[in-house]
Design a protein around this motif. Structure first.
Motif, PDB file in Angstrom:
ATOM      1  N   ILE A 260      18.591  20.700  -7.139  1.00  0.00           N
ATOM      2  CA  ILE A 260      17.336  20.790  -6.394  1.00  0.00           C
ATOM      3  C   ILE A 260      17.308  22.163  -5.735  1.00  0.00           C
ATOM      4  O   ILE A 260      18.353  22.784  -5.535  1.00  0.00           O
ATOM      5  N   PRO A 261      16.127  22.683  -5.393  1.00  0.00           N
ATOM      6  CA  PRO A 261      16.064  24.009  -4.766  1.00  0.00           C
ATOM      7  C   PRO A 261      16.897  24.094  -3.486  1.00  0.00           C
ATOM      8  O   PRO A 261      17.142  23.086  -2.814  1.00  0.00           O
ATOM      9  N   PHE A 262      17.317  25.316  -3.160  1.00  0.00           N
ATOM     10  CA  PHE A 262      18.256  25.529  -2.066  1.00  0.00           C
ATOM     11  C   PHE A 262      17.729  24.976  -0.742  1.00  0.00           C
ATOM     12  O   PHE A 262      18.460  24.318   0.000  1.00  0.00           O
ATOM     13  N   GLU A 263      16.484  25.256  -0.444  1.00  0.00           N
ATOM     14  CA  GLU A 263      15.922  24.774   0.822  1.00  0.00           C
ATOM     15  C   GLU A 263      15.934  23.250   0.887  1.00  0.00           C
ATOM     16  O   GLU A 263      16.200  22.660   1.937  1.00  0.00           O
ATOM     17  N   ASP A 264      15.635  22.619  -0.262  1.00  0.00           N
ATOM     18  CA  ASP A 264      15.648  21.159  -0.318  1.00  0.00           C
ATOM     19  C   ASP A 264      17.061  20.612  -0.082  1.00  0.00           C
ATOM     20  O   ASP A 264      17.233  19.558   0.536  1.00  0.00           O
ATOM     21  N   ALA A 265      18.063  21.348  -0.586  1.00  0.00           N
ATOM     22  CA  ALA A 265      19.443  20.902  -0.420  1.00  0.00           C
ATOM     23  C   ALA A 265      19.842  20.891   1.051  1.00  0.00           C
ATOM     24  O   ALA A 265      20.430  19.920   1.553  1.00  0.00           O
ATOM     25  N   LEU A 266      19.521  21.975   1.761  1.00  0.00           N
ATOM     26  CA  LEU A 266      19.851  22.030   3.187  1.00  0.00           C
ATOM     27  C   LEU A 266      19.067  20.976   3.966  1.00  0.00           C
ATOM     28  O   LEU A 266      19.601  20.331   4.880  1.00  0.00           O
ATOM     29  N   GLU A 267      17.814  20.797   3.608  1.00  0.00           N
ATOM     30  CA  GLU A 267      16.990  19.786   4.275  1.00  0.00           C
ATOM     31  C   GLU A 267      17.555  18.385   4.045  1.00  0.00           C
ATOM     32  O   GLU A 267      17.596  17.560   4.968  1.00  0.00           O
ATOM     33  N   ALA A 268      18.009  18.123   2.827  1.00  0.00           N
ATOM     34  CA  ALA A 268      18.561  16.807   2.512  1.00  0.00           C
ATOM     35  C   ALA A 268      19.811  16.510   3.328  1.00  0.00           C
ATOM     36  O   ALA A 268      20.049  15.358   3.734  1.00  0.00           O
ATOM     37  N   MET A 269      20.627  17.541   3.595  1.00  0.00           N
ATOM     38  CA  MET A 269      21.835  17.328   4.379  1.00  0.00           C
ATOM     39  C   MET A 269      21.513  16.891   5.800  1.00  0.00           C
ATOM     40  O   MET A 269      22.307  16.189   6.432  1.00  0.00           O
ATOM     41  N   VAL A 270      20.344  17.301   6.294  1.00  0.00           N
ATOM     42  CA  VAL A 270      19.925  16.939   7.659  1.00  0.00           C
ATOM     43  C   VAL A 270      19.186  15.598   7.662  1.00  0.00           C
ATOM     44  O   VAL A 270      19.454  14.725   8.499  1.00  0.00           O
ATOM     45  N   LEU A 271      18.270  15.428   6.695  1.00  0.00           N
ATOM     46  CA  LEU A 271      17.382  14.260   6.729  1.00  0.00           C
ATOM     47  C   LEU A 271      17.932  13.051   5.974  1.00  0.00           C
ATOM     48  O   LEU A 271      17.576  11.916   6.303  1.00  0.00           O
ATOM     49  N   GLU A 272      18.763  13.302   4.964  1.00  0.00           N
ATOM     50  CA  GLU A 272      19.312  12.204   4.156  1.00  0.00           C
ATOM     51  C   GLU A 272      20.832  12.342   4.032  1.00  0.00           C
ATOM     52  O   GLU A 272      21.385  12.405   2.934  1.00  0.00           O
ATOM     53  N   PRO A 273      21.541  12.392   5.161  1.00  0.00           N
ATOM     54  CA  PRO A 273      22.983  12.667   5.100  1.00  0.00           C
ATOM     55  C   PRO A 273      23.776  11.625   4.325  1.00  0.00           C
ATOM     56  O   PRO A 273      24.724  11.975   3.620  1.00  0.00           O
ATOM     57  N   ASP A 274      23.419  10.367   4.427  1.00  0.00           N
ATOM     58  CA  ASP A 274      24.184   9.335   3.720  1.00  0.00           C
ATOM     59  C   ASP A 274      24.032   9.470   2.210  1.00  0.00           C
ATOM     60  O   ASP A 274      25.002   9.295   1.452  1.00  0.00           O
ATOM     61  N   THR A 275      22.819   9.784   1.768  1.00  0.00           N
ATOM     62  CA  THR A 275      22.594   9.985   0.336  1.00  0.00           C
ATOM     63  C   THR A 275      23.370  11.196  -0.162  1.00  0.00           C
ATOM     64  O   THR A 275      23.986  11.165  -1.235  1.00  0.00           O
ATOM     65  N   VAL A 276      23.353  12.273   0.614  1.00  0.00           N
ATOM     66  CA  VAL A 276      24.079  13.477   0.217  1.00  0.00           C
ATOM     67  C   VAL A 276      25.584  13.204   0.183  1.00  0.00           C
ATOM     68  O   VAL A 276      26.294  13.661  -0.719  1.00  0.00           O
ATOM     69  N   LYS A 277      26.079  12.441   1.123  1.00  0.00           N
ATOM     70  CA  LYS A 277      27.507  12.114   1.131  1.00  0.00           C
ATOM     71  C   LYS A 277      27.889  11.322  -0.123  1.00  0.00           C
ATOM     72  O   LYS A 277      28.946  11.553  -0.710  1.00  0.00           O
ATOM     73  N   GLU A 278      27.033  10.402  -0.520  1.00  0.00           N
ATOM     74  CA  GLU A 278      27.302   9.653  -1.758  1.00  0.00           C
ATOM     75  C   GLU A 278      27.330  10.595  -2.956  1.00  0.00           C
ATOM     76  O   GLU A 278      28.181  10.459  -3.852  1.00  0.00           O
ATOM     77  N   PHE A 279      26.411  11.548  -2.975  1.00  0.00           N
ATOM     78  CA  PHE A 279      26.377  12.533  -4.055  1.00  0.00           C
ATOM     79  C   PHE A 279      27.646  13.387  -4.045  1.00  0.00           C
ATOM     80  O   PHE A 279      28.280  13.592  -5.088  1.00  0.00           O
ATOM     81  N   PHE A 280      28.025  13.889  -2.867  1.00  0.00           N
ATOM     82  CA  PHE A 280      29.234  14.701  -2.766  1.00  0.00           C
ATOM     83  C   PHE A 280      30.467  13.922  -3.228  1.00  0.00           C
ATOM     84  O   PHE A 280      31.353  14.471  -3.889  1.00  0.00           O
ATOM     85  N   GLN A 281      30.533  12.641  -2.877  1.00  0.00           N
ATOM     86  CA  GLN A 281      31.673  11.825  -3.309  1.00  0.00           C
ATOM     87  C   GLN A 281      31.712  11.713  -4.836  1.00  0.00           C
ATOM     88  O   GLN A 281      32.772  11.821  -5.455  1.00  0.00           O
ATOM     89  N   ALA A 282      30.542  11.536  -5.435  1.00  0.00           N
ATOM     90  CA  ALA A 282      30.483  11.431  -6.892  1.00  0.00           C
ATOM     91  C   ALA A 282      30.901  12.733  -7.562  1.00  0.00           C
ATOM     92  O   ALA A 282      31.607  12.719  -8.583  1.00  0.00           O
ATOM     93  N   ILE A 283      30.496  13.867  -6.992  1.00  0.00           N
ATOM     94  CA  ILE A 283      30.879  15.162  -7.557  1.00  0.00           C
ATOM     95  C   ILE A 283      32.377  15.401  -7.367  1.00  0.00           C
ATOM     96  O   ILE A 283      33.065  15.898  -8.271  1.00  0.00           O
ATOM     97  N   ALA A 284      32.911  15.042  -6.209  1.00  0.00           N
ATOM     98  CA  ALA A 284      34.359  15.193  -5.982  1.00  0.00           C
ATOM     99  C   ALA A 284      35.142  14.348  -6.974  1.00  0.00           C
ATOM    100  O   ALA A 284      36.148  14.802  -7.544  1.00  0.00           O
ATOM    101  N   ASP A 285      34.701  13.125  -7.206  1.00  0.00           N
ATOM    102  CA  ASP A 285      35.372  12.262  -8.185  1.00  0.00           C
ATOM    103  C   ASP A 285      35.313  12.874  -9.580  1.00  0.00           C
ATOM    104  O   ASP A 285      36.303  12.820 -10.335  1.00  0.00           O
ATOM    105  N   PHE A 286      34.161  13.443  -9.917  1.00  0.00           N
ATOM    106  CA  PHE A 286      34.026  14.098 -11.226  1.00  0.00           C
ATOM    107  C   PHE A 286      34.964  15.292 -11.335  1.00  0.00           C
ATOM    108  O   PHE A 286      35.610  15.500 -12.377  1.00  0.00           O
TER     109      PHE A 286
END
Length: 333
Positions: A136-162
């Motif tokens: 997703i675009p860079f600005e959207d990524a930073l915004e998601a970390m603030v507004l949707e932290p739980d979703t981003v954490k799930e994504f980060f966990q999936a990428i770390a596992d990969f």
């Protein structure tokens, strides 16, 4: 370029591999290594975090990349969006199937180039934050970390596992791998992207999982993270990162003095790009660099210079730093 046959380094008292191992391990080296030039890349053609051969195109996540001359590397094509919204990543993002890859065939080609006298490194590109702002675009990524932290954490966990699944394949098929360069850019030219609080909550837990896996396999870890990222060095040390190659915008003197007994650095050698620089001035700059940063070991010299400058710079680095460390008492570094 990173897949070309390595130029042998001969005529030294120990192998470049052993000397570099000492730097990573915090032991006394015999000379100060030239960053990247005294190790050897493993860059598998089948690992498509970027398009194959670094050509314009899509990676294995569906992100489109283009080569940008002014930065000398690949960048995500502006406006690229791989998924519609971070809330939809589970439904829309297709993870690469690592079991469908012919690892043996590619590894046979890559390992045939290995120089046994050098450490072999795998560059684990596109860390958890980079992959977020590549789908997703860079600005959207930073915004998601603030507004949707739980979703981003799930994504980060999936990428770390990969990442860990990928590293298992690399260590299995491309052995011996001596260290991993983990890449994730965390800052701008002015400061890090995240407050320390956000870093601790959002970046640290998932990055640390990858780093700890690498360390558990007996490998060293070098961090590639562009930006003015001095604020994150305590986290790097806590994670177990062995060495960071900071951009020159960071304060090398501060980093060496404050953290140099706990983490290594590959510092940029400044001043070698002066037009018409003389050989004597090149050698003086290198001697000054060694005198400034060699104490305690744990330092490599990152030399970026024109070909006519590189020769005398590398020669002076080896000869002068070899004499520097030889003069020290046996118990000192």
């Amino acid at each position: 370029m990173v897949q070309q046959i390595s130029v042998p380094i001969t005529g030294r008292p120990i192998t470049p591999k052993e000397n570099l191992r000492r730097v990573f391990a915090g032991e006394r080296p015999m000379w100060m290594p030239a960053w990247i030039m005294e190790s050897q890349y493993c860059w598998p053609d089948v690992v498509l975090e970027h398009p194959k051969y670094e050509y314009d195109g899509k990676d294995w996540w569906g992100t489109e990349w283009v080569y940008v001359d002014v930065v000398g590397g690949m960048m995500v094509k502006p406006g690229t969006r791989t998924i519609s919204d971070i809330l939809n990543w589970k439904e829309e993002l297709k993870f690469p199937d690592l079991e469908a890859i012919d690892w043996e065939a590619d590894a046979a080609e890559q390992t045939a180039r290995y120089d046994p006298d050098k450490m072999h490194l795998f560059h684990c590109t596109e860390g958890i934050f980079e992959r977020l702002h590549e789908i997703i675009p860079f600005e959207d990524a930073l915004e998601a970390m603030v507004l949707e932290p739980d979703t981003v954490k799930e994504f980060f966990q999936a990428i770390a596992d990969f990442k860990i699944r990928l590293l298992k394949k690399i260590f299995q098929y491309y052995a011996p791998i001596d260290y991993v360069v983990y890449g994730d850019d965390w800052g701008t030219a002015r400061a890090g992207f995240f407050s320390n609080k956000m870093y601790r909550e959002m970046i640290y837990p998932y990055t640390s999982q990858v780093i700890q896996f690498i360390k558990s396999q007996g490998k060293f870890v070098e961090l590639h993270s562009c930006g003015l990222n001095e604020q994150y060095v305590p986290f790097m040390i806590e994670m177990g990162i062995d060495l960071w190659a900071p951009q020159a915008i960071n304060n090398s003197d501060f980093l060496k003095k404050t953290y140099g007994d706990r983490i290594g650095f590959a510092f940029s050698v400044r001043g070698l790009d002066q037009p018409g620089i003389s050989e004597s001035e090149v050698r003086r700059i290198i001697r000054d660099f060694v005198d400034r940063y060699a104490a305690g070991g744990r330092t490599m010299a990152a030399i970026m210079a024109p070909p006519e400058v590189m020769g005398p710079a590398l020669d002076e680095l080896y000869q002068y730093s070899l004499a520097y460390y030889a003069r020290l008492p046996v118990a000192a570094c």
